[in-house]
Design an enzyme around this catalytic site. Structure first.
Site, PDB file in Angstrom:
ATOM      1  N   ASP A  90       0.868  -1.184   0.000  1.00  0.00           N
ATOM      2  CA  ASP A  90       0.000   0.000   0.000  1.00  0.00           C
ATOM      3  C   ASP A  90       0.904   1.233   0.000  1.00  0.00           C
ATOM      4  O   ASP A  90       1.371   1.677   1.053  1.00  0.00           O
ATOM      5  CB  ASP A  90      -0.911   0.002   1.230  1.00  0.00           C
ATOM      6  CG  ASP A  90      -2.005  -1.050   1.161  1.00  0.00           C
ATOM      7  OD1 ASP A  90      -1.730  -2.159   0.658  1.00  0.00           O
ATOM      8  OD2 ASP A  90      -3.121  -0.773   1.627  1.00  0.00           O
ATOM      9  N   LYS A 154      -6.701   3.587  -3.492  1.00  0.00           N
ATOM     10  CA  LYS A 154      -7.115   3.623  -2.082  1.00  0.00           C
ATOM     11  C   LYS A 154      -7.259   5.071  -1.654  1.00  0.00           C
ATOM     12  O   LYS A 154      -6.451   5.921  -2.036  1.00  0.00           O
ATOM     13  CB  LYS A 154      -6.064   2.883  -1.254  1.00  0.00           C
ATOM     14  CG  LYS A 154      -6.238   2.934   0.247  1.00  0.00           C
ATOM     15  CD  LYS A 154      -5.132   2.128   0.932  1.00  0.00           C
ATOM     16  CE  LYS A 154      -5.126   2.336   2.432  1.00  0.00           C
ATOM     17  NZ  LYS A 154      -4.033   1.565   3.086  1.00  0.00           N
ATOM     18  N   LYS A 183     -10.308   0.681  -2.821  1.00  0.00           N
ATOM     19  CA  LYS A 183     -10.237   0.406  -1.387  1.00  0.00           C
ATOM     20  C   LYS A 183     -10.508   1.680  -0.587  1.00  0.00           C
ATOM     21  O   LYS A 183      -9.618   2.512  -0.428  1.00  0.00           O
ATOM     22  CB  LYS A 183      -8.863  -0.157  -1.024  1.00  0.00           C
ATOM     23  CG  LYS A 183      -8.646  -0.367   0.477  1.00  0.00           C
ATOM     24  CD  LYS A 183      -7.253  -0.891   0.764  1.00  0.00           C
ATOM     25  CE  LYS A 183      -6.964  -0.891   2.252  1.00  0.00           C
ATOM     26  NZ  LYS A 183      -5.597  -1.416   2.544  1.00  0.00           N
TER      27      LYS A 183
END
Length: 225
Positions: A90, A154, A183
């Protein structure tokens, strides 16, 4: 819709955590049947050992939480973290560059991480920090991430401003249009919020490890599920 916990990337990221506190948080995430536990770089090896033989995989944050480590640093960390066993990265986008319209530099940084991760069989999620961007910049960030080969986009780190919002998530979903997964992350602390984002089309949810059990328990009270 899958069991709600199978959308969880349970975050174990507080910088002040001791090793034993991180260990307990990782175990709680595993016990909640989270899809992944998202850890600090220093905790990857411990998390890999703890998750072995469970339903939970290891993800980690990269250039977190501000995203200003530069292309060379991002790429080097991606290689190291994959070697240590992380299955998903991430990474924080350089949202300062994004705000300045330097999308070529943003794309190059993402691409470097993607190349290292994909060579190791790992996935990449790009964190935008949507609280710092306009919705048009969120759209451009989504397109840029897709061009660079990212697997997910995200919303947030949870460390700077507001977390996920329905408005930002909708822009990401509409722009991605199935070319990348989305996300939402940050501020998801109850089942109703988690289910709202899943119903919108999110394929993963970033939650704090302490919220995992409560969100999962909430699922059992939803008569429509």
């Amino acid at each position: 819709m899958m069991k709600i916990s199978r959308y969880f990337d349970a975050a174990v990221l507080k910088p002040e955590m001791t090793r034993e506190e991180a260990r307990a948080a990782i175990q709680a995430s595993i016990d909640a049947d989270s899809y992944s536990v998202c850890v600090r770089g220093c905790d990857i090896e411990m998390a890999v050992e703890m998750c072995r033989g469970t339903n939970t995989i290891v993800s980690c944050v990269l250039d977190f939480p501000y995203g200003y480590g530069g292309a060379v640093g991002k790429r080097a960390l991606a290689k190291v973290y994959c070697l240590e066993g992380a299955k998903e990265l991430d990474m924080v986008m350089n949202y300062g560059y994004a705000r300045g319209g330097d999308w070529d530099a943003v794309e190059a940084e993402i691409r470097g991480v993607v190349e290292e991760a994909h060579a190791a069989g790992a996935l990449v999620k790009v964190i935008f920090e949507t609280s710092q961007l306009t919705l048009d910049e969120v759209r451009l960030a989504t397109e840029t991430s897709i061009r660079a080969g990212a697997d997910f986009v995200k919303t947030s780190t949870g460390f700077n401003g507001a977390g996920a919002t329905p408005e930002a998530v909708k822009v990401m979903l509409d722009t991605a249009a199935g070319r990348a997964k989305v996300k939402p992350s940050g501020g998801i602390r109850d089942y109703a919020t988690a289910k709202m984002y899943v119903d919108m089309g999110a394929q993963r949810l970033g939650i704090g490890y302490a919220s995992a059990a409560a969100i999962a328990r909430g699922e059992g009270t939803d008569e429509n599920y």
